[in-house]
Design a protein around this motif. Structure first.
Motif, PDB file in Angstrom:
ATOM      1  N   VAL A  56      13.253  59.513  92.932  1.00 12.74           N
ATOM      2  CA  VAL A  56      12.548  60.022  94.095  1.00 12.74           C
ATOM      3  C   VAL A  56      13.449  59.734  95.287  1.00 12.74           C
ATOM      4  O   VAL A  56      13.869  58.591  95.499  1.00 12.74           O
ATOM      5  N   MET A  57      13.823  60.781  96.008  1.00 14.29           N
ATOM      6  CA  MET A  57      14.709  60.669  97.169  1.00 14.29           C
ATOM      7  C   MET A  57      15.987  59.903  96.804  1.00 14.29           C
ATOM      8  O   MET A  57      16.466  59.066  97.552  1.00 14.29           O
ATOM      9  N   GLY A  58      16.493  60.157  95.602  1.00 18.70           N
ATOM     10  CA  GLY A  58      17.752  59.559  95.160  1.00 18.70           C
ATOM     11  C   GLY A  58      17.654  58.174  94.566  1.00 18.70           C
ATOM     12  O   GLY A  58      18.665  57.599  94.168  1.00 18.70           O
ATOM     13  N   LYS A  59      16.457  57.608  94.466  1.00 14.78           N
ATOM     14  CA  LYS A  59      16.264  56.256  93.928  1.00 14.78           C
ATOM     15  C   LYS A  59      15.526  56.316  92.590  1.00 14.78           C
ATOM     16  O   LYS A  59      14.487  56.973  92.466  1.00 14.78           O
ATOM     17  N   MET A  60      16.043  55.594  91.599  1.00 14.92           N
ATOM     18  CA  MET A  60      15.453  55.604  90.259  1.00 14.92           C
ATOM     19  C   MET A  60      14.083  54.941  90.222  1.00 14.92           C
ATOM     20  O   MET A  60      13.887  53.889  90.810  1.00 14.92           O
ATOM     21  N   PHE A  61      13.152  55.592  89.510  1.00 15.12           N
ATOM     22  CA  PHE A  61      11.872  54.944  89.236  1.00 15.12           C
ATOM     23  C   PHE A  61      11.514  54.980  87.757  1.00 15.12           C
ATOM     24  O   PHE A  61      10.635  54.249  87.306  1.00 15.12           O
ATOM     25  N   ALA A  62      12.199  55.809  86.966  1.00 14.16           N
ATOM     26  CA  ALA A  62      11.934  55.865  85.524  1.00 14.16           C
ATOM     27  C   ALA A  62      13.207  56.291  84.791  1.00 14.16           C
ATOM     28  O   ALA A  62      13.921  57.170  85.253  1.00 14.16           O
ATOM     29  N   LEU A  63      13.445  55.639  83.656  1.00 15.01           N
ATOM     30  CA  LEU A  63      14.557  55.998  82.781  1.00 15.01           C
ATOM     31  C   LEU A  63      13.994  56.171  81.388  1.00 15.01           C
ATOM     32  O   LEU A  63      13.208  55.335  80.926  1.00 15.01           O
ATOM     33  N   VAL A  64      14.391  57.232  80.719  1.00 14.97           N
ATOM     34  CA  VAL A  64      13.895  57.509  79.381  1.00 14.97           C
ATOM     35  C   VAL A  64      15.090  57.614  78.432  1.00 14.97           C
ATOM     36  O   VAL A  64      15.986  58.421  78.641  1.00 14.97           O
ATOM     37  N   ALA A  65      15.066  56.786  77.399  1.00 16.42           N
ATOM     38  CA  ALA A  65      16.117  56.810  76.386  1.00 16.42           C
ATOM     39  C   ALA A  65      15.750  57.876  75.355  1.00 16.42           C
ATOM     40  O   ALA A  65      14.883  57.661  74.509  1.00 16.42           O
ATOM     41  N   LEU A  66      16.394  59.029  75.433  1.00 12.75           N
ATOM     42  CA  LEU A  66      16.007  60.169  74.598  1.00 12.75           C
ATOM     43  C   LEU A  66      16.302  59.975  73.120  1.00 12.75           C
ATOM     44  O   LEU A  66      15.623  60.533  72.273  1.00 12.75           O
ATOM     45  N   GLU A  67      17.299  59.192  72.790  1.00 11.67           N
ATOM     46  CA  GLU A  67      17.703  59.016  71.392  1.00 11.67           C
ATOM     47  C   GLU A  67      17.066  57.801  70.724  1.00 11.67           C
ATOM     48  O   GLU A  67      17.210  57.614  69.527  1.00 11.67           O
ATOM     49  N   ARG A  68      16.409  56.964  71.487  1.00 14.14           N
ATOM     50  CA  ARG A  68      15.877  55.716  70.917  1.00 14.14           C
ATOM     51  C   ARG A  68      14.555  55.966  70.207  1.00 14.14           C
ATOM     52  O   ARG A  68      13.687  56.668  70.702  1.00 14.14           O
ATOM     53  N   LEU A  69      14.427  55.371  69.056  1.00 21.62           N
ATOM     54  CA  LEU A  69      13.185  55.419  68.291  1.00 21.62           C
ATOM     55  C   LEU A  69      12.738  53.997  68.004  1.00 21.62           C
ATOM     56  O   LEU A  69      13.545  53.188  67.563  1.00 21.62           O
ATOM     57  N   PRO A  70      11.485  53.682  68.264  1.00 18.26           N
ATOM     58  CA  PRO A  70      10.452  54.550  68.827  1.00 18.26           C
ATOM     59  C   PRO A  70      10.757  54.895  70.288  1.00 18.26           C
ATOM     60  O   PRO A  70      11.525  54.190  70.940  1.00 18.26           O
ATOM     61  N   PRO A  71      10.135  55.978  70.802  1.00 18.08           N
ATOM     62  CA  PRO A  71      10.383  56.407  72.179  1.00 18.08           C
ATOM     63  C   PRO A  71      10.043  55.297  73.177  1.00 18.08           C
ATOM     64  O   PRO A  71       9.053  54.582  73.007  1.00 18.08           O
ATOM     65  N   GLN A  72      10.878  55.193  74.195  1.00 23.67           N
ATOM     66  CA  GLN A  72      10.657  54.149  75.193  1.00 23.67           C
ATOM     67  C   GLN A  72      11.165  54.592  76.551  1.00 23.67           C
ATOM     68  O   GLN A  72      11.958  55.527  76.654  1.00 23.67           O
ATOM     69  N   CYS A  73      10.678  53.911  77.579  1.00 18.52           N
ATOM     70  CA  CYS A  73      11.154  54.184  78.929  1.00 18.52           C
ATOM     71  C   CYS A  73      11.158  52.893  79.725  1.00 18.52           C
ATOM     72  O   CYS A  73      10.454  51.939  79.387  1.00 18.52           O
ATOM     73  N   ASN A  74      11.958  52.889  80.772  1.00 17.90           N
ATOM     74  CA  ASN A  74      12.008  51.763  81.705  1.00 17.90           C
ATOM     75  C   ASN A  74      11.327  52.182  82.997  1.00 17.90           C
ATOM     76  O   ASN A  74      11.593  53.270  83.511  1.00 17.90           O
ATOM     77  N   LEU A  75      10.465  51.296  83.498  1.00 16.23           N
ATOM     78  CA  LEU A  75       9.772  51.546  84.756  1.00 16.23           C
ATOM     79  C   LEU A  75       9.864  50.309  85.640  1.00 16.23           C
ATOM     80  O   LEU A  75       9.777  49.175  85.150  1.00 16.23           O
ATOM     81  N   LYS A  76      10.013  50.540  86.924  1.00 14.24           N
ATOM     82  CA  LYS A  76      10.014  49.451  87.890  1.00 14.24           C
ATOM     83  C   LYS A  76       8.606  48.866  87.959  1.00 14.24           C
ATOM     84  O   LYS A  76       7.612  49.580  87.769  1.00 14.24           O
ATOM     85  N   GLU A 123       5.465  54.425  93.318  1.00 12.57           N
ATOM     86  CA  GLU A 123       4.992  53.900  94.598  1.00 12.57           C
ATOM     87  C   GLU A 123       5.850  52.740  95.085  1.00 12.57           C
ATOM     88  O   GLU A 123       6.115  52.618  96.294  1.00 12.57           O
ATOM     89  N   LEU A 124       6.300  51.875  94.171  1.00 15.70           N
ATOM     90  CA  LEU A 124       7.192  50.783  94.563  1.00 15.70           C
ATOM     91  C   LEU A 124       8.490  51.327  95.156  1.00 15.70           C
ATOM     92  O   LEU A 124       8.971  50.836  96.175  1.00 15.70           O
ATOM     93  N   VAL A 125       9.050  52.332  94.500  1.00 15.83           N
ATOM     94  CA  VAL A 125      10.314  52.894  94.970  1.00 15.83           C
ATOM     95  C   VAL A 125      10.121  53.608  96.299  1.00 15.83           C
ATOM     96  O   VAL A 125      10.912  53.416  97.238  1.00 15.83           O
ATOM     97  N   VAL A 126       9.065  54.395  96.420  1.00 17.87           N
ATOM     98  CA  VAL A 126       8.794  55.079  97.690  1.00 17.87           C
ATOM     99  C   VAL A 126       8.582  54.046  98.801  1.00 17.87           C
ATOM    100  O   VAL A 126       9.093  54.200  99.911  1.00 17.87           O
ATOM    101  N   GLY A 127       7.871  52.976  98.494  1.00 18.46           N
ATOM    102  CA  GLY A 127       7.630  51.926  99.483  1.00 18.46           C
ATOM    103  C   GLY A 127       8.895  51.226  99.939  1.00 18.46           C
ATOM    104  O   GLY A 127       8.946  50.675 101.037  1.00 18.46           O
ATOM    105  N   GLY A 128       9.926  51.248  99.101  1.00 21.88           N
ATOM    106  CA  GLY A 128      11.189  50.615  99.441  1.00 21.88           C
ATOM    107  C   GLY A 128      12.182  51.534 100.129  1.00 21.88           C
ATOM    108  O   GLY A 128      13.268  51.094 100.521  1.00 21.88           O
TER     109      GLY A 128
END
Length: 121
Positions: free
Chosen positions: A31-51, A101-106
């Motif tokens: 959002v506005m150039g700042k990461m808030f979610a990353l999704v590992a497309l090849e990883r099983l089981p599916p997972q994502c990183n969130l702030k 919301e954390l990223v937007v707030g920052g």
């Protein structure tokens, strides 16, 4: 929840762009150039990183032991890795909102104003 459902939800957020800044297998939502979610497309089981707020991050890791862990390749204090198949969809969406919301707030006041004034989503 699967990766495509997560992707679609992230893209509904205002000011969000998706890209592959690291490699062809790590989808990043910004959002506005700042990461808030990353999704590992090849990883099983599916997972994502969130702030996440640091205190809440610890609580979530305890409550969802094994399904939410400290952020893989991220700041362990501010990021969690979620195993998407092991968590309720409602919780995942809530945590996406929290991360966004954390990223937007920052963001700087200028970027927050640009986001607020942007058309579309």
């Amino acid at each position: 929840m699967n990766v495509e459902e997560l992707r679609e939800y992230c893209l509904t957020k205002k000011g969000v762009a998706e890209e592959f800044p690291f490699d062809a297998n790590t989808l990043v939502f910004k959002v506005m150039g700042k990461m808030f979610a990353l999704v590992a497309l090849e990883r099983l089981p599916p997972q994502c990183n969130l702030k996440c707020d640091p205190e809440r991050a610890v609580e979530l890791r305890e409550e969802y032991d094994g399904a939410i862990i400290p952020g893989y390749h991220m700041s362990k204090k501010h990021w969690n890795t979620l195993f998407l198949e092991n968590l309720p969809a409602k919780l995942i969406l809530e945590l996406v909102d929290h991360s966004y919301e954390l990223v937007v707030g920052g963001l700087t006041k200028k970027l927050q104003q640009e986001l607020h004034n942007s058309a579309g989503k």
